[in-house]
Enzyme design. Structure first.
Site, PDB file in Angstrom:
ATOM      1  N   GLY A   1       0.836  -1.191   0.000  1.00 28.44           N
ATOM      2  CA  GLY A   1       0.000   0.000   0.000  1.00 28.44           C
ATOM      3  C   GLY A   1       0.874   1.244   0.000  1.00 28.44           C
ATOM      4  O   GLY A   1       2.015   1.222  -0.445  1.00 28.44           O
ATOM      5  N   CYS A   2       0.352   2.307   0.515  1.00 24.19           N
ATOM      6  CA  CYS A   2       1.079   3.573   0.567  1.00 24.19           C
ATOM      7  C   CYS A   2       2.384   3.405   1.343  1.00 24.19           C
ATOM      8  O   CYS A   2       2.387   2.898   2.458  1.00 24.19           O
ATOM      9  CB  CYS A   2       0.208   4.629   1.243  1.00 24.19           C
ATOM     10  SG  CYS A   2       1.048   6.196   1.497  1.00 24.19           S
TER      11      CYS A   2
END
Length: 177
Positions: A9-10
């Site tokens: 993810g981020c």
């Protein structure tokens, strides 16, 4: 020191969570797994470079084993959602392990298979492949959570992951909340 590279993810969230662990010397946000040389954040966000947002860890294997890093990795994100983590959608947010050598590759594959066999996850979509090239992200992405603890995204998404690592793995957090 050894290196490990993960995309979950981020990279702000993944970076902050791993920085909370003992034995981690450094965590660098960057890009891997794509086809464009020297990608930029804007290019990666467009989905056109093929890269994932990743973090590269430098760690002391005498203090923390690669298997422990894998356990943290699979704990702090959902490895069953393709191209998505929380509110972030797109191939740049895919779950990925980029192995630095054959041993890491085999260990990661066996670890993911064991999680499925144990019924902890069903349908793991994490890409596990050799690391070809790691590109360091722009400076403003480095230590983002530490520099921006009051940022709404960090408060809502990174802080809970850091806290989870602290609680489950007894980490002495170096990241600020």
């Amino acid at each position: 020191m050894e290196r490990a590279t993960f995309g979950g993810g981020c990279f702000w969230c993944v970076e902050a969570a791993f920085k909370a662990l003992d034995g981690i010397e450094s965590v660098t946000s960057g890009y891997a797994g794509g086809h464009t040389e020297n990608p930029t954040y804007e290019g990666v966000c467009s989905g056109e470079t093929g890269h994932a947002e990743v973090v590269q860890l430098e760690y002391d294997p005498d203090q923390i084993a690669y298997e422990d890093l894998l356990e943290v990795f699979f704990t702090i994100h959902n490895p069953t959602t393709k191209d998505r983590e929380g509110p972030d959608i797109g191939s740049q947010y895919r779950s990925a392990i980029y192995a630095h050598d054959e041993d890491q590759l085999e260990t990661a594959e066996a670890f993911a298979a064991a999680l499925e066999d144990e019924g902890l996850y069903e349908g793991i979509v994490t890409e596990i492949e050799p690391l070809e090239t790691f590109y360091e992200a722009e400076e403003y992405h480095q230590d983002y959570f530490e520099k921006n603890p009051n940022d709404a995204y960090c408060s809502m998404h990174a802080a809970p992951k850091v806290e989870k690592v602290r609680e489950q793995f007894g980490a002495d957090a170096t990241a600020t909340q």
